[in-house]
Design a protein around this motif. Structure first.
Motif, PDB file in Angstrom:
ATOM      1  N   PRO A  22      -1.550   9.234   1.777  1.00  0.00           N
ATOM      2  CA  PRO A  22      -3.003   9.231   1.564  1.00  0.00           C
ATOM      3  C   PRO A  22      -3.713   8.577   2.740  1.00  0.00           C
ATOM      4  N   ALA A  23      -5.009   8.793   2.830  1.00  0.00           N
ATOM      5  CA  ALA A  23      -5.803   8.147   3.871  1.00  0.00           C
ATOM      6  C   ALA A  23      -5.883   6.656   3.605  1.00  0.00           C
TER       7      ALA A  23
ATOM      8  N   TRP B 229       0.857  -1.187   0.000  1.00  0.00           N
ATOM      9  CA  TRP B 229       0.000   0.000   0.000  1.00  0.00           C
ATOM     10  C   TRP B 229       0.889   1.231   0.000  1.00  0.00           C
ATOM     11  N   TRP B 230       0.600   2.162  -0.907  1.00  0.00           N
ATOM     12  CA  TRP B 230       1.383   3.384  -1.100  1.00  0.00           C
ATOM     13  C   TRP B 230       2.850   3.002  -1.270  1.00  0.00           C
TER      14      TRP B 230
ATOM     15  N   ALA C  84       3.257   2.206   9.910  1.00  0.00           N
ATOM     16  CA  ALA C  84       4.231   2.937   9.094  1.00  0.00           C
ATOM     17  C   ALA C  84       3.663   4.269   8.634  1.00  0.00           C
ATOM     18  N   ARG C  85       2.400   4.271   8.213  1.00  0.00           N
ATOM     19  CA  ARG C  85       1.767   5.530   7.807  1.00  0.00           C
ATOM     20  C   ARG C  85       1.715   6.518   8.964  1.00  0.00           C
ATOM     21  N   GLU C  86       1.318   6.034  10.133  1.00  0.00           N
ATOM     22  CA  GLU C  86       1.217   6.912  11.304  1.00  0.00           C
ATOM     23  C   GLU C  86       2.585   7.498  11.663  1.00  0.00           C
TER      24      GLU C  86
END
Length: 323
Positions: free
Chosen positions: A305-306, A267-268, A281-283
């Motif tokens: 992105p969300a 993802w991403w 990882a996003r956080e």
């Protein structure tokens, strides 16, 4: 990236097995990269997400950038993968959060190992060549490398040799008695084949590897399938040799590796094993943790992105859902 869709794959010829693996022609699709670059995304696809540990293949150009900025990708994060960058034309300046500032030019290789987390940017310098053409690929890292320290290596001197009417440049792995200095954490192969004459070329292969061919320029024929830039020819496993025909000056990318059987969540810019791992990882990226700051890059980093409203699911190399 987990939500990308591909056009239906065409199988040529019918039939597959250890002695006759067959070929699958997988058409790519265009994806914007940054403000000024469009790439042809060839992996992942719905029916074939990986070739060995190669889990992502973007082919860009040849583009006329004489009057344009060229590649402009601001700072962004990665986890759980290696990026492998190879240019045929142009110049790109790599900057990362380890402090590396490294230009890459045709015939040179950049390999960035994200491990548990790294950030980088990719830009054409202000004064740059008029054409830009190349590939960026991702390699999924196995345990424990995917949780290890980040790293970066630039290779200006790669193994090159003439094999019949084909000039071979070995990017990653081993081929025909030659070994690349680039690091790999699973058995892997990446090689550029540049055709110089009309004679068919035959290269030795490992039957335990799966392989794919990408046309960078020109056109080639393998297993009765003619392919040109814009599609990936998946060759399967069970081959001890590759025979191909191509018009002179055709350039091909041969990818291979042992099948990677760990299901992945992609993802991403993250490659993980679970929704929770990718969400963490996003956080961390949005909070300014883990990934560091890209050296000497004044442009603000890309926001993530969300996350989708449903849980991210792990998929195997054939596209099947796990868990």
């Amino acid at each position: 990236m987990d939500r990308t869709e591909s056009l239906p794959a065409q199988t040529l010829p019918p039939g597959a097995g250890p002695a006759d693996p067959g070929s699958v022609l997988l058409p790519g699709h265009d994806v914007p990269l940054g403000r000024y670059t469009t790439v042809r995304r060839l992996l992942p696809q719905r029916r074939r997400r990986m070739v060995g540990a190669w889990c992502f293949v973007d082919h860009f150009g040849p583009d006329d950038v004489a009057q344009r900025p060229g590649m402009e990708v601001p700072p962004h994060p990665h986890t759980g993968l290696q990026t492998v960058t190879w240019l045929l034309d142009g110049e790109i300046l790599h900057r990362d959060s380890l402090g590396n500032v490294q230009p890459i030019r045709p015939g040179q290789l950049n390999v960035m190992t994200a491990g548990r987390g790294i950030a980088h940017s990719e830009r054409s310098p202000l004064v740059h060549p008029p054409l830009m053409h190349g590939v960026q690929l991702w390699v999924a890292l196995p345990d424990p490398a995917r949780a290890g320290d980040p790293d970066f290596a630039h290779h200006a001197d790669l193994p090159r040799w003439r094999h019949g009417d084909v000039d071979v440049t070995l990017l990653v792995g081993d081929l025909a008695g030659h070994r690349s200095p680039a690091s790999a954490h699973t058995p892997l192969l990446g090689a550029q084949l540049e055709v110089r004459g009309p004679a068919p070329a035959t290269l030795p292969l490992r039957p335990d590897f799966e392989y794919a061919l990408l046309a960078l320029s020109g056109a080639a024929e393998c297993d009765g399938v003619t392919f040109a830039p814009g599609a990936l020819l998946h060759l399967g496993t069970g081959r001890t040799a590759l025979t191909l025909r191509a018009e002179p000056d055709t350039r091909l990318l041969l990818l291979g590796g042992t099948p990677f059987d760990e299901p992945l969540v992609m993802w991403w810019n993250f490659v993980g094993r679970s929704h929770e791992e990718v969400a963490a990882a996003r956080e961390d990226w949005m909070a300014g943790r883990r990934f560091g700051t890209v050296t000497d890059d004044p442009v603000p980093p890309l926001p993530a992105p969300a996350l989708p409203t449903t849980r991210l699911k792990a998929r195997d190399r054939d596209g099947g859902l796990r868990g």
